[in-house]
Design an enzyme around this catalytic site. Structure first.
Site, mmCIF file in Angstrom:
data_model
loop_
_atom_site.group_PDB
_atom_site.id
_atom_site.type_symbol
_atom_site.label_atom_id
_atom_site.label_comp_id
_atom_site.label_asym_id
_atom_site.label_seq_id
_atom_site.Cartn_x
_atom_site.Cartn_y
_atom_site.Cartn_z
ATOM 1 N N SER A 1 -10.967 -2.772 5.216
ATOM 2 C CA SER A 1 -9.555 -1.998 5.370
ATOM 3 C C SER A 1 -9.204 -1.550 6.521
ATOM 4 O O SER A 1 -9.952 -0.982 7.713
ATOM 5 C CB SER A 1 -9.701 -1.122 4.017
ATOM 6 O OG SER A 1 -8.481 -0.826 4.071
ATOM 7 N N SER A 2 -7.840 -2.129 6.809
ATOM 8 C CA SER A 2 -6.905 -1.056 7.597
ATOM 9 C C SER A 2 -6.231 -0.336 7.468
ATOM 10 O O SER A 2 -6.072 0.592 8.423
ATOM 11 C CB SER A 2 -5.838 -2.290 8.296
ATOM 12 O OG SER A 2 -5.833 -3.194 8.415
ATOM 13 N N ASN B 1 -3.000 -3.671 -2.534
ATOM 14 C CA ASN B 1 -3.636 -4.576 -1.672
ATOM 15 C C ASN B 1 -1.691 -5.500 -1.633
ATOM 16 O O ASN B 1 -1.005 -4.760 -0.949
ATOM 17 C CB ASN B 1 -4.012 -5.720 -1.784
ATOM 18 C CG ASN B 1 -4.894 -6.474 -0.640
ATOM 19 O OD1 ASN B 1 -4.491 -5.990 0.983
ATOM 20 N ND2 ASN B 1 -5.211 -7.919 -0.625
ATOM 21 N N GLY C 1 1.411 -1.101 5.444
ATOM 22 C CA GLY C 1 1.671 -2.170 5.619
ATOM 23 C C GLY C 1 0.080 -2.876 6.982
ATOM 24 O O GLY C 1 0.331 -3.664 7.753
ATOM 25 N N GLY C 2 -0.585 -3.453 5.402
ATOM 26 C CA GLY C 2 -1.490 -4.063 6.297
ATOM 27 C C GLY C 2 -2.030 -3.799 7.586
ATOM 28 O O GLY C 2 -2.416 -2.646 7.679
ATOM 29 N N THR D 1 -4.097 1.401 -2.448
ATOM 30 C CA THR D 1 -3.482 0.625 -2.622
ATOM 31 C C THR D 1 -3.491 -1.027 -3.632
ATOM 32 O O THR D 1 -4.427 -0.316 -4.087
ATOM 33 C CB THR D 1 -4.067 -0.352 -1.403
ATOM 34 O OG1 THR D 1 -3.026 -1.766 -1.011
ATOM 35 C CG2 THR D 1 -5.063 -0.867 -0.760
ATOM 36 N N THR E 1 1.079 -0.734 -0.123
ATOM 37 C CA THR E 1 0.103 0.057 -0.562
ATOM 38 C C THR E 1 1.082 1.116 0.196
ATOM 39 O O THR E 1 1.780 1.059 0.162
ATOM 40 C CB THR E 1 -0.926 -0.381 1.053
ATOM 41 O OG1 THR E 1 -1.703 -1.668 1.378
ATOM 42 C CG2 THR E 1 -1.965 1.417 1.511
ATOM 43 N N ASP F 1 -9.259 -9.200 1.365
ATOM 44 C CA ASP F 1 -9.374 -8.134 2.109
ATOM 45 C C ASP F 1 -10.477 -8.788 3.113
ATOM 46 O O ASP F 1 -10.633 -8.504 4.182
ATOM 47 C CB ASP F 1 -9.006 -6.706 1.897
ATOM 48 C CG ASP F 1 -7.725 -6.889 2.482
ATOM 49 O OD1 ASP F 1 -7.376 -7.398 2.884
ATOM 50 O OD2 ASP F 1 -7.313 -5.579 1.736
HETATM 51 O O1 DON Z 1 -6.604 -2.490 3.604
HETATM 52 C C1 DON Z 1 -6.449 -3.051 3.672
HETATM 53 O O2 DON Z 1 -5.905 -2.916 4.830
HETATM 54 C C2 DON Z 1 -5.102 -3.692 3.081
HETATM 55 N N1 DON Z 1 -5.644 -3.650 1.905
HETATM 56 C C3 DON Z 1 -3.701 -2.885 2.764
HETATM 57 C C4 DON Z 1 -2.450 -3.786 2.060
HETATM 58 C C5 DON Z 1 -1.345 -3.579 2.793
HETATM 59 O O3 DON Z 1 -1.323 -1.958 3.233
HETATM 60 C C6 DON Z 1 -0.228 -3.552 1.883
HETATM 61 N N2 DON Z 1 1.078 -2.986 2.763
HETATM 62 N N3 DON Z 1 1.997 -3.301 2.872
#
Ligand code: DON
Length: 569
Positions: free
Chosen positions: A451-452, A400, A472-473, A398, A380, A422
Site C-alpha cells: 500500500s501507499s 482501493n 490518492g493512490g 480504502t 481511499t 495493489d
Molecule cells: O493502498 C493503496 O495504496 C491504494 N489501495 C490506495 C487507493 C487510493 O488511495 C485510491 N484513492 N484515491
C-alpha cells in the site's frame, strides 16, 4: 397592463432559474473547511461522519470511540471509499510515549495464486484484478475497528454504531460530488451485480436525493450485536461466500474466519531534530518511503531554495523518484518477504542515495535503478481525530478504486474492495496507479498487498503537533511529504500547506505530474530544460488534518478538493 404581465413572466422565469439551479447545486449539509477549538476535533471526508465523531467526543468518549462511529458512518454515507468491505491503517496515540500502529489491510484469499491474473498469452487480464468478484481481498475494516475499540475504547460498542445504523435505515441526502460519483459508476453497478442494488437507479442521481440502505442497516445491526464475529462468521459471512460463488470469486468461510489485524510499532523518525513522525510500517510502503524522502531532504536547507521554485521542485521530484524506485523493488508485506526497513530508512543511506543529484538536470528514470542498500541491520479516505485526553487517531481506509470492485454483497448491502490490484500482478507491469512492483509484492495466499497509505501523527518536542493523511493512490506518500515540508521548511499554516497545489513523481512513468496552477510558465519552462516531462492531472487526494498549536489550541482543516469537513469545539 402588458408591462405588468411581462414583469410577471420575467419574475416567473427568474424564479424557475433560481429553483432549478438550487436543485442542481443544492448542498444538503454545511461543510466546515476550517474549525478552531480547544477540546477535541474530527476531520473526515463527509460532514455527517465528522458530526457523528464529535457527538461521541462530547459524550466523553475517547478518540478510538469516535473512530468507531466515524468509520461506520463513512461506510454508509461515503460509499465510494468509506467501508466495511475494505481495509486500512491506524496510527493511535495513547499518550506522548505510547504510539501504536494497527494494520487492518486486506489479505489475499487462500485460493489466490501468483499468476491468477495472467492469461495464457502472457498478458494480464487487468479488468479482473480491478472489477468484479476476483478483485477482492479479505476485508479487514470490521476486525480493525473492533480490535482497536476492544483494546482502547471506553464507551460501549453498541452505542457507537447507532448513527451509522440510523443513516442506513432512514436514509441520508447525497451531496453533489456523491451524486456525480454514483452516476459515473452506474453502468458498472449494473454490469457487475446480478441483483438490484440501491446504488443504481434508472435516472441519474442528483444532489439532495435520499439513499436508504436497508440491507446495510441489517448488516450493521448484526455487527452491533455480535462485534467482529457478526461479520466474519454466521449470516454475513454466508452472504459474502454466496456472493463470491455467484460471480466466480474465491473468498471462503475459512478466509473470513482466519482474518486478523496486526498491531505494530510504527515507523518512527525525526526530522530537523524537533519533529518526530509516527507512521505506517509494512504492509504499507508509505512510512518507509516518506521516511526515506524526508531523510534526503534533511541533508539540505530547503527553506533557502524557496517554495515552488524550480530548484525546490527539482529537489523534491528527484527525492521522490529515488524513493519510488526503491519502493518498486524492495517493498511488500514484511511477513512474507524480507523488506529492508532499516536499510531504506537509514539517514546514511539517504545521504548516499541523493549524492548523484545534479542541480540542473533530472536523471531519466530508465537510468535510475533502485539504490544499493549498504546499511542493513483515485478511492481511499482519511480521518483525523483528537480528543480532550490528548489521544489521537489517524486512519486511512480504502476499497482501493472508487466503490472498490463495484460488487455489492447481495442481501448485505455493502461494497467489496478491489485491493488485489495493489499486488504486483505481473512483475514490471504497472497497476491501476501506474506503480511497478516486483517479487517483494507478488501474490501469495494470506499476504497483504503493498500500500501507499501513510496515516501519520507528528510530535514536536514530545507534544502533539499534527494528525494527517490522505487518499490518492501512489500520490498519498508524496502528498504527505509535501505537507510536512510545507509546514516545517516553508513555515506554512496547516490550511496553506494543504491548499497549496501539489506535484508528484513516482519514478515510472518518468513524468512529473502536477495539479492545475502548480507551476508558473517560467518554472515549467525551466523544469523542461532540466529534462522533465510535465503532465497536469486532476486533484491529488484530500488531506484531512488537525494541527495542535503550542498553546494547545486545535485547528481542523478539511481539504478544499472535496466535501471534507471539520467538526470540533
Ligand atoms: O493502498 C493503496 O495504496 C491504494 N489501495 C490506495 C487507493 C487510493 O488511495 C485510491 N484513492 N484515491
Amino acid at each position: 397592463m402588458i408591462h405588468i404581465n411581462m414583469r410577471k413572466h420575467i419574475y416567473l422565469f427568474m424564479l424557475f432559474i433560481v429553483m432549478f439551479s438550487c436543485e442542481v447545486n443544492a448542498q444538503p449539509y454545511t461543510i466546515n473547511k476550517q474549525v478552531k477549538g480547544k477540546k477535541h476535533m474530527v476531520v473526515t471526508a463527509h460532514p455527517l461522519a465528522s458530526e457523528a465523531g464529535l457527538i461521541i467526543l462530547k459524550k466523553g468518549g475517547n478518540a478510538i470511540d469516535a473512530m468507531v462511529a466515524v468509520h461506520f458512518v463513512l461506510a454508509v454515507v461515503y460509499q465510494r471509499a468509506g467501508n466495511i468491505g475494505g481495509g486500512g491503517y491506524l496510527i493511535y496515540r495513547r499518550n506522548h510515549y505510547n504510539i501504536q500502529a494497527l494494520d487492518f489491510r486486506e489479505t489475499a484469499p487462500e485460493l489466490a495464486s501468483r499468476n491468477m491474473y495472467i492469461q495464457q498469452n502472457g498478458h494480464i487480464n487487468d479488468s479482473v484484478s480491478k472489477d468484479g468478484h476476483l478483485a477482492s481481498g479479505i476485508p479487514g475494516s470490521v476486525a480493525g475497528v473492533y480490535d482497536a475499540h476492544k483494546a482502547n475504547g471506553t464507551l460501549p460498542w453498541k452505542t457507537l454504531l447507532q448513527s451509522a445504523i440510523s443513516y442506513a435505515e432512514n436514509g441520508f441526502l447525497l451531496t453533489e460530488k456523491e451524486a456525480e460519483e454514483l452516476n459515473n459508476n452506474r453502468l458498472d453497478f449494473k454490469r457487475l451485480n446480478n441483483h438490484q442494488t440501491v446504488f443504481y437507479q434508472d435516472i441519474p442521481w442528483k444532489a439532495g436525493d435520499k439513499i436508504v440502505q436497508k440491507d446495510l442497516a441489517k448488516t450493521l445491526r448484526i455487527i452491533q450485536k455480535y462485534g467482529k464475529d457478526g461479520f466474519y462468521k454466521g449470516a454475513i459471512a454466508d452472504l459474502i461466500v454466496k456472493e463470491m460463488k455467484s460471480g466466480g470469486g474465491i473468498i471462503t468461510h475459512k478466509d473470513l474466519s482466519q482474518y486478523k489485524p496486526i498491531w505494530h510499532q510504527p515507523i518512527e523518525f525525526t526530522y530537523r531534530d524537533s519533529f518526530t513522525v509516527y507512521t505506517m510500517p509494512p504492509s504499507s510502503a508509505g512510512g518507509m518511503i516518506l521516511n526515506e524522502m524526508m531523510n534526503m531532504s534533511e541533508t539540505i536547507n530547503l527553506h533557502s531554495l524557496g517554495f515552488h521554485t524550480t530548484a525546490s521542485i527539482h529537489w523534491l521530484a528527484e527525492t521522490e523518484k529515488r524513493a519510488y524506485a526503491d519502493r518498486a523493488v524492495y517493498c511488500g508485506d514484511a511477513d512474507y518477504y524480507h523488506v529492508p526497513i532499516y536499510g531504506l530508512t537509514a539517514k546514511k543511506y539517504a545521504k548516499h542515495r541523493i549524492s548523484t543529484f545534479n542541480p540542473t538536470k533530472t536523471i531519466p528514470s530508465k537510468q535510475m535503478k533502485e539504490g544499493t542498500l549498504q546499511y542493513t541491520s483515485e478511492e481511499t479516505t482519511h480521518y483525523s481525530i483528537v480528543d480532550s485526553y490528548g489521544q489521537a487517531v489517524s486512519v486511512t481506509t480504502t476499497l482501493n478504486g472508487n466503490y472498490g470492485s463495484r460488487v455489492i454483497v447481495k442481501g448485505a448491502g455493502f461494497v467489496l474492495n478491489n485491493e488485489m490490484d495493489d499486488f504486483s500482478v505481473k512483475p514490471g507491469t504497472p497497476n491501476m496507479f501506474g506503480l511497478i512492483g516486483a517479487e517483494a509484492n507478488a501474490i501469495q495466499p494470506g499476504k497483504r498487498m503493498l500500500s501507499s497509505m501513510t496515516p501519520l501523527i507528528v510530535q514536536k518536542n514530545d507534544s502533539l503537533f499534527l494528525i494527517a493523511g490522505t487518499p490518492g493512490g501512489a500520490t498519498i506518500t508524496t502528498s504527505m511529504y509535501q505537507l510536512l515540508i510545507n509546514m516545517i521548511d516553508f513555515n506554512m499554516s496547516l490550511q496553506q500547506a494543504i491548499y497549496s497545489p501539489r506535484f508528484h513523481h513516482q519514478w515510472l512513468p518518468d513524468i512529473l505530474y502536477h495539479e492545475a496552477d502548480c507551476f508558473d510558465t517560467a518554472t515549467k519552462k525551466e523544469l523542461e530544460q532540466f529534462g522533465y516531462t510535465l503532465k497536469q492531472r486532476s486533484a491529488f487526494g484530500r488531506i484531512d488534518a488537525i494541527y495542535i498549536a503550542p498553546d494547545a489550541s486545535i485547528e481542523g482543516i478539511g481539504d478544499n478538493r472535496g466535501d471534507d469537513s471539520a467538526s470540533g469545539e
